[in-house]
Design a protein around this motif. Structure first.
Motif, PDB file in Angstrom:
ATOM      1  N   GLN A 138      72.541  50.397  40.041  1.00 28.84           N
ATOM      2  CA  GLN A 138      73.339  50.170  38.839  1.00 28.84           C
ATOM      3  C   GLN A 138      74.643  49.475  39.223  1.00 28.84           C
ATOM      4  O   GLN A 138      75.472  50.029  39.947  1.00 28.84           O
ATOM      5  N   ASP A 177      85.484  54.401  42.664  1.00 27.24           N
ATOM      6  CA  ASP A 177      85.406  55.371  41.569  1.00 27.24           C
ATOM      7  C   ASP A 177      83.964  55.596  41.126  1.00 27.24           C
ATOM      8  O   ASP A 177      83.591  56.694  40.712  1.00 27.24           O
ATOM      9  N   THR A 178      83.155  54.539  41.188  1.00 29.52           N
ATOM     10  CA  THR A 178      81.740  54.650  40.826  1.00 29.52           C
ATOM     11  C   THR A 178      80.916  54.114  41.987  1.00 29.52           C
ATOM     12  O   THR A 178      80.613  52.920  42.064  1.00 29.52           O
ATOM     13  N   PRO A 179      80.537  54.963  42.945  1.00 27.07           N
ATOM     14  CA  PRO A 179      79.755  54.503  44.096  1.00 27.07           C
ATOM     15  C   PRO A 179      78.427  53.896  43.644  1.00 27.07           C
ATOM     16  O   PRO A 179      77.771  54.404  42.742  1.00 27.07           O
ATOM     17  N   VAL A 180      78.062  52.783  44.285  1.00 24.46           N
ATOM     18  CA  VAL A 180      76.814  52.107  43.961  1.00 24.46           C
ATOM     19  C   VAL A 180      76.063  51.807  45.258  1.00 24.46           C
ATOM     20  O   VAL A 180      76.654  51.755  46.332  1.00 24.46           O
ATOM     21  N   PHE A 185      75.171  57.789  45.828  1.00 20.90           N
ATOM     22  CA  PHE A 185      75.399  56.661  44.930  1.00 20.90           C
ATOM     23  C   PHE A 185      74.302  56.587  43.892  1.00 20.90           C
ATOM     24  O   PHE A 185      73.215  57.136  44.063  1.00 20.90           O
ATOM     25  N   THR A 186      74.615  55.899  42.797  1.00 21.51           N
ATOM     26  CA  THR A 186      73.625  55.614  41.771  1.00 21.51           C
ATOM     27  C   THR A 186      72.891  54.348  42.161  1.00 21.51           C
ATOM     28  O   THR A 186      73.497  53.301  42.344  1.00 21.51           O
TER      29      THR A 186
END
Length: 381
Positions: free
Chosen positions: A48, A129-132, A44-45
């Motif tokens: 963010q 879709d955008t792991p955090v 993950f990022t």
């Protein structure tokens, strides 16, 4: 109300609560690497679109008394622009990997509350879709400078408040006899007053009552205050955990004059509105103002208020009050925010307007048990 005036100086807070995101996704300590197979989470990022903060140990529903240090830490998570129902995991180190400690789904505001029993490193991750994700630690929690486990009722810390046969309680008074330490809990009671006859309310006779109603010598300004409580079952009296400033109730800004902060009140198992309230009372004018009210849909937090213990808490900042039950947010109030020291009050009060709800004096005594009370102060930002 007349205020219990004995007090001691609050100790200095030795730690500041702050969210952090110091490490990147991967193994504990920030070592590069992917999450464990046990969690099935992608890399993950870090930080963010996600924010999280570790709160004190303010979650502990259960049948039996236990130490405050056995309660769970609470992690309050918000994911930016997340739809309701997005899954979030709270993970803890497991060797070189991470394992899932708790899971939950975001609400309509992208918020979810998770809990963890053991202190140490943590991380919160969410796929999609955008792991955090974000890395945290229970070391971020402020140090407690007041806790009472009620192995005894210490007269140097707690005193019966000066309230008797006046105002909305013409038929009751506070009494030392109605507050005692029993088997590791504080037991507050509503008892018959054996020294008086019948009190009349709306032409009906009722026994005069003795109420458990104590205030602390300890005070603080800003932070978290929590109590683990099992309430009385019947209507006709209400159990409370609350804060109040010292002295009379002067008119003016609550930042200067203080406010009454009713962290929780319980009016009985069969109350048609669920029985739970949180209120703020302050006096910008002589008339005074209130904010808060009955908790809507209290069943989402529990329905066993008189048969199990729950932790009721307030997070008090210069901007607002956040009320919680076992870490779950029940209300946020930005009005009437006190800026002066407030002391702790625990009470089981029988006000005249509710006497008829008991169903007969033969149902006395009623009891409210307090397992522990604890404060984690934080300085103003």
């Amino acid at each position: 109300m007349t205020t219990f005036v004995r007090r001691t100086a609050a100790l200095a807070c030795v730690a500041v609560l702050a969210a952090c995101s110091s490490n990147s996704g991967g193994t504990p300590g920030g070592t590069p690497g992917g999450p464990s197979d046990e969690t099935s989470q992608p890399d993950f990022t870090d930080g963010q679109g996600i924010s999280a903060v570790v709160l004190p140990q303010i979650a502990a529903p259960g049948d039996s008394a236990e130490k405050s240090t056995d309660a769970d830490f609470v992690v309050d998570v918000t994911i930016e622009d997340a739809q309701a129902g997005r899954e979030v995991e709270l993970q803890v180190p497991d060797g070189e990997d991470w394992t899932t400690e708790d899971t939950g789904e975001t609400d309509a505001k992208g918020r979810v509350t998770l809990t963890v029993a053991q202190p140490g490193e943590l991380r919160v991750v969410s796929g999609g879709d955008t792991p955090v994700g974000v890395n945290l630690s229970t070391d971020e929690v402020p140090a407690s400078n007041f806790a009472d486990e009620f192995d005894q009722l210490d007269p140097a810390v707690w005193g019966t408040r000066d309230q008797g046969y006046a105002g909305v309680r013409l038929c009751s008074r506070a009494s030392d006899e109605a507050a005692e330490a029993v088997d590791g809990v504080l037991r507050l009671s509503v008892l018959d007053d054996p020294d008086k006859g019948a009190c009349r309310e709306k032409s009906k006779p009722y026994a005069y009552r003795l109420n458990g109603h104590i205030g602390s010598a300890y005070s603080f300004t800003y932070g978290y205050a929590a109590a683990r409580i099992k309430f009385q079952p019947l209507r006709g009296q209400h159990g409370s955990f609350w804060l109040q400033g010292f002295g009379a109730e002067p008119t003016g800004d609550a930042k200067v004059t203080g406010a009454e902060v009713d962290i929780i009140e319980y009016f009985g198992d069969d109350h048609p509105q669920g029985g739970l309230t949180s209120f703020i009372y302050w006096h910008p004018t002589a008339k005074g103002k209130t904010a808060g009210g009955w908790l809507s849909d209290p069943e989402q937090f529990g329905d066993d208020w008189s048969s199990k213990f729950h932790v009721f808490s307030v997070e008090w900042t210069p901007e607002k009050y956040v009320f919680r039950i076992d870490g779950q947010v029940t209300n946020e109030i930005t009005q009437g925010v006190s800026g002066v020291p407030e002391f702790l009050i625990l009470s089981l009060l029988s006000s005249d307007y509710e006497l008829q709800q008991l169903g007969g004096d033969d149902k006395l005594p009623q009891h409210m048990d307090v397992d522990w009370v604890k404060v984690w102060p934080t300085p103003a930002a």
